[in-house]
Design an enzyme around this catalytic site. Structure first.
Site, PDB file in Angstrom:
ATOM      1  N   HIS A   1      16.167   9.404 -40.138  1.00  0.00           N
ATOM      2  CA  HIS A   1      17.284   8.542 -40.552  1.00  0.00           C
ATOM      3  C   HIS A   1      18.117   9.173 -41.651  1.00  0.00           C
ATOM      4  O   HIS A   1      19.327   8.994 -41.693  1.00  0.00           O
ATOM      5  CB  HIS A   1      16.760   7.165 -40.970  1.00  0.00           C
TER       6      HIS A   1
ATOM      7  N   ARG B   1      25.058   0.218 -37.683  1.00  0.00           N
ATOM      8  CA  ARG B   1      23.747   0.055 -38.334  1.00  0.00           C
ATOM      9  C   ARG B   1      23.934  -0.728 -39.632  1.00  0.00           C
ATOM     10  O   ARG B   1      24.138  -0.143 -40.694  1.00  0.00           O
ATOM     11  CB  ARG B   1      23.137   1.419 -38.642  1.00  0.00           C
TER      12      ARG B   1
ATOM     13  N   ARG C   1      24.270  -4.336 -35.050  1.00  0.00           N
ATOM     14  CA  ARG C   1      22.811  -4.448 -34.920  1.00  0.00           C
ATOM     15  C   ARG C   1      22.273  -5.157 -36.156  1.00  0.00           C
ATOM     16  O   ARG C   1      22.601  -4.781 -37.283  1.00  0.00           O
ATOM     17  CB  ARG C   1      22.189  -3.052 -34.795  1.00  0.00           C
TER      18      ARG C   1
ATOM     19  N   GLU D   1      14.146   0.619 -27.250  1.00  0.00           N
ATOM     20  CA  GLU D   1      13.718   1.815 -27.983  1.00  0.00           C
ATOM     21  C   GLU D   1      12.200   1.867 -28.161  1.00  0.00           C
ATOM     22  O   GLU D   1      11.672   2.778 -28.778  1.00  0.00           O
ATOM     23  CB  GLU D   1      14.423   1.892 -29.342  1.00  0.00           C
TER      24      GLU D   1
ATOM     25  N   ASN E   1      16.343   7.739 -29.908  1.00  0.00           N
ATOM     26  CA  ASN E   1      15.700   8.381 -31.073  1.00  0.00           C
ATOM     27  C   ASN E   1      14.290   7.825 -31.232  1.00  0.00           C
ATOM     28  O   ASN E   1      13.327   8.565 -31.420  1.00  0.00           O
ATOM     29  CB  ASN E   1      16.475   8.102 -32.366  1.00  0.00           C
ATOM     30  N   ASP E   2      14.204   6.498 -31.173  1.00  0.00           N
ATOM     31  CA  ASP E   2      12.883   5.886 -31.302  1.00  0.00           C
ATOM     32  C   ASP E   2      12.118   5.917 -29.988  1.00  0.00           C
ATOM     33  O   ASP E   2      10.900   6.082 -29.990  1.00  0.00           O
ATOM     34  CB  ASP E   2      13.013   4.435 -31.792  1.00  0.00           C
TER      35      ASP E   2
ATOM     36  N   ARG F   1       9.628  11.209 -35.618  1.00  0.00           N
ATOM     37  CA  ARG F   1      10.939  11.854 -35.536  1.00  0.00           C
ATOM     38  C   ARG F   1      11.360  12.546 -36.836  1.00  0.00           C
ATOM     39  O   ARG F   1      12.294  13.327 -36.852  1.00  0.00           O
ATOM     40  CB  ARG F   1      12.009  10.825 -35.109  1.00  0.00           C
TER      41      ARG F   1
ATOM     42  N   CYS G   1      22.728   4.806 -27.379  1.00  0.00           N
ATOM     43  CA  CYS G   1      23.279   5.071 -28.708  1.00  0.00           C
ATOM     44  C   CYS G   1      22.408   5.994 -29.542  1.00  0.00           C
ATOM     45  O   CYS G   1      22.676   6.198 -30.724  1.00  0.00           O
ATOM     46  CB  CYS G   1      23.557   3.761 -29.442  1.00  0.00           C
TER      47      CYS G   1
HETATM   48  C1  PEP Z   1      17.567   4.926 -31.892  1.00  0.00           C
HETATM   49  O1  PEP Z   1      16.404   4.663 -32.195  1.00  0.00           O
HETATM   50  O2  PEP Z   1      17.884   5.692 -30.960  1.00  0.00           O
HETATM   51  C2  PEP Z   1      18.689   4.331 -32.643  1.00  0.00           C
HETATM   52  C3  PEP Z   1      19.924   4.502 -32.266  1.00  0.00           C
HETATM   53  O3  PEP Z   1      18.393   3.636 -33.776  1.00  0.00           O
HETATM   54  P1  PEP Z   1      18.017   4.335 -35.160  1.00  0.00           P
HETATM   55  O4  PEP Z   1      18.314   5.788 -35.053  1.00  0.00           O
HETATM   56  O5  PEP Z   1      18.813   3.653 -36.202  1.00  0.00           O
HETATM   57  O6  PEP Z   1      16.555   4.052 -35.284  1.00  0.00           O
HETATM   58 MG    MG Z   2      15.926   3.047 -33.535  1.00  0.00          MG
END
Ligand code: PEP
Ligand code: MG
Length: 589
Positions: free
Chosen positions: A197, A305, A341, A440, A463-464, A474, A511
């Site tokens: 993040h 976010r 979100r 996710e 990402n998650d 990550r 996303c």
């Molecule tokens: C994700 O998890 O892909 C996402 C877009 O949310 P974040 O990166 O804020 O966890």
């Molecule tokens: Mg996420």
């Protein structure tokens, strides 16, 4: 002492956030972190001794203030307990010993100070004399104050180093937010993964960053001139004047190219060559980015976010504060939609003050919707602010980290309760506001056909999704090689989700960072994805790539990719496709 000529040093890391930053560096390791030994170059030694002297002076001022306040609160007689600490701070012999150590061993002030303190405390605690043993406690307390000034609290340290480049082992997203506030032009760290993040925040704030730089402190000790090249993943210490002038010109060139591309965004079409409509939206973390988008052209916001607003001030914003921001965004992007979100807090996106308890495994802990459903006031305040801003009818609500239909049910009931309250107050809002979820968590993807019945849209958070499917943190540099969005297991979950959304006739977007990954784009189009959401700087590149592809060929490609058994085979196939289709040089990875 002879001044040695300084040599340019180039250290390779991972280019995490694009851009160039030039400036002096500073060591950002803060309180609570072990104090590390740093070698201080000969020309910087006296500055290091001055730093120590300043830290002691500041500690004295603080202590005098504390003594005065304590005097008022507990009486001047008791407040005399602080006298001992003041005497220690005024001990010139002690200062001379530490200064001598800095000069002799060429080490940083905090390291020398702490070493001297440990020696003194050790000999005092071994003493038979009670008075001397008690004095050890006073010395410890005093040392803590001086060390805190040397090392600094997070915000104090960043504020004091305006214009300098931050070095640390790792940064939290909150710290990166503060970097923007205190004009820290770039950073480098030894740890961190490319989708952590902190990195995402850096990208969205356009703060150049290089992560995973092994030996950063040893090869490039703090307080030297550095260049951060976030595109090449390079940290250049003691750059020559030619290198500096090359990078100054390069920074200007890249900046003007980026602005030009963004200004021309609307000139790039929204379809593939064979006419399939693909929308590319923006991921926004901070309201200021909306200004840039205004001049850039019309796009919607696929992911806003909201939690970064909380992180930037480290407390929950009021309903009014949130309303102002959400309304501003809705107006700016109107008539395009804006997907807000709900706070995705927890794990690394949570201030220590608000954590209920230390979690052993925070990524799997009290975060996202779990935190939201348990924090009724926070949830309701946010939803009410969003609803009030929804008058323009272009806002959507998105729930983070959902893993079951029950969570959706509970969240929707809470949203309905907020609606009822507003109606009661006679406030207007979009009664048909769409509510969707982030997909996710693997379980959500696996039951996406069930979840699709309860929501208006999906957004794939790869990402998650990759982190949880592969059990790979990550943000952990050590296992960064194992973090592969193109792993066949992750691809299967993406396909399941896209298929479920098509069957239920609800839209699905993506996303996560994968939406901007050139290798993944034709595959995602072929799998049926029609909405991509990427960070603003990637908008022109992604739109351009899509406009050069044909849906039909992407579908054939996707069929072949889905038959591959390993990530390596998937990547090889995609690279081959690019090479044949556009010529190797055209792949902008
Ligand atoms: C994700 O998890 O892909 C996402 C877009 O949310 P974040 O990166 O804020 O966890
Ligand atoms: Mg996420």
């Amino acid at each position: 002492m002879k001044n040695e000529p300084v040599k340019e040093i180039r250290i390779k890391g991972i280019g995490a956030s694009s851009g160039i930053a030039i400036g002096m560096s500073f060591d950002h390791e803060v309180e609570g972190q072990p104090i590390v030994r740093r070698t201080v170059s000969a020309p910087r030694i006296e500055a290091e001794v001055r730093r120590l002297s300043q830290a002691i002076s500041v500690a004295k001022v603080e202590l005098v203030k504390i003594r005065e306040d304590a005097g008022r609160a507990i009486g001047h007689r008791l407040a005399k307990i602080f006298e001992a600490e003041l005497l220690i701070l005024e001990d010139s012999e002690f200062f001379k010993q530490v200064a001598a150590e800095i000069r002799k061993s060429q080490v940083n002030a905090e390291f020398a100070y702490q070493r001297q303190v440990s020696r003194t405390v050790k000999s005092l605690t071994a003493s038979e004399d009670r008075y001397l043993r008690e004095m050890a406690d006073d010395i410890r307390a005093t040392a803590g104050r001086v060390l805190a000034n040397l090392v600094g609290s997070v915000s104090q340290k960043l504020r004091n180093n305006r214009g300098k480049i931050a070095f640390a082992n790792s940064f939290s997203p909150g710290e990166v937010v503060l970097m923007d506030k205190y004009r820290i032009p770039g950073f480098a760290c030894t740890h961190g993964g490319p989708t952590s993040h902190a990195v995402l925040v850096a990208r969205s704030l356009s703060i150049p960053a290089v992560i995973g730089v092994t030996g950063l402190f040893q090869k490039c000790p703090g307080d030297c001139k550095v260049i951060i090249d976030g595109d090449a993943g390079l940290v250049i210490g003691n750059p020559s004047s030619e290198t500096v002038s090359y990078y100054r010109t390069e920074a200007k060139k890249r900046q003007s190219l980026k602005s030009k591309q963004l200004r021309n965004l609307t000139r790039i079409g929204n379809t593939t060559r064979d006419g399939r409509r693909i929308e590319v939206c923006a991921n926004i973390d901070f309201p200021s980015e909306t200004d840039k988008m205004l001049s850039a052209g019309q796009v919607g916001v696929g992911l806003y976010r909201t939690e970064f607003f909380y992180l930037s001030q480290n407390q929950f914003p009021t309903e009014e504060q949130q309303y102002d921001i959400y309304r501003g965004i809705a107006e700016t992007f109107f008539p395009r939609s804006v997907t807000l979100r709900l706070f995705d807090l927890g794990s690394d996106k949570m201030s220590k003050n608000h954590q209920a308890q230390e979690e052993i495994n925070p990524a799997l802990g009290w975060r996202g919707i779990r935190f939201g459903l348990d924090s009724v006031d926070v949830f309701k305040t946010q939803v009410k602010a969003i609803l009030r801003a929804s008058e323009w009818k272009n806002i959507k609500i998105m729930l983070p980290m959902v893993s079951s239909a029950q969570e959706i049910g509970r969240a929707k009931r809470m949203i309905r309760a907020a609606m009822k309250e507003l109606k009661h107050q006679g406030v207007k809002f979009d009664e048909k506001i769409e509510v969707g979820i982030m997909v996710e968590v693997p379980s959500a993807a696996l039951i996406s056909s069930t979840l699709a019945r309860h929501v208006d849209f999906f957004s794939l958070g790869t990402n998650d999704l990759a982190q949880y499917t592969l059990a790979v943190d990550r943000g952990n540099k050590k296992i960064a090689k194992l973090y592969r969005e193109l792993h066949p297991g992750v691809l299967k979950l993406i396909k399941m989700t896209i298929d479920a959304s098509a069957a239920a006739s609800i839209p699905v977007s993506l996303c996560g960072e994968m939406a901007g990954n050139a290798l993944a784009i034709p595959l995602l189009i072929g799998l049926g994805l029609k909405i991509f959401s990427v960070i603003p700087p990637s908008l022109p590149r992604v739109k351009r790539m899509i406009s050069r592809m044909e849906y039909i060929e992407c579908r054939e490609l996707a069929d072949r990719v889905m038959m591959q058994t390993t990530t390596e085979k998937v990547e090889a196939l995609l690279r081959k496709w690019y090479a044949e289709r556009f010529g190797e040089k055209d792949v902008e990875l």
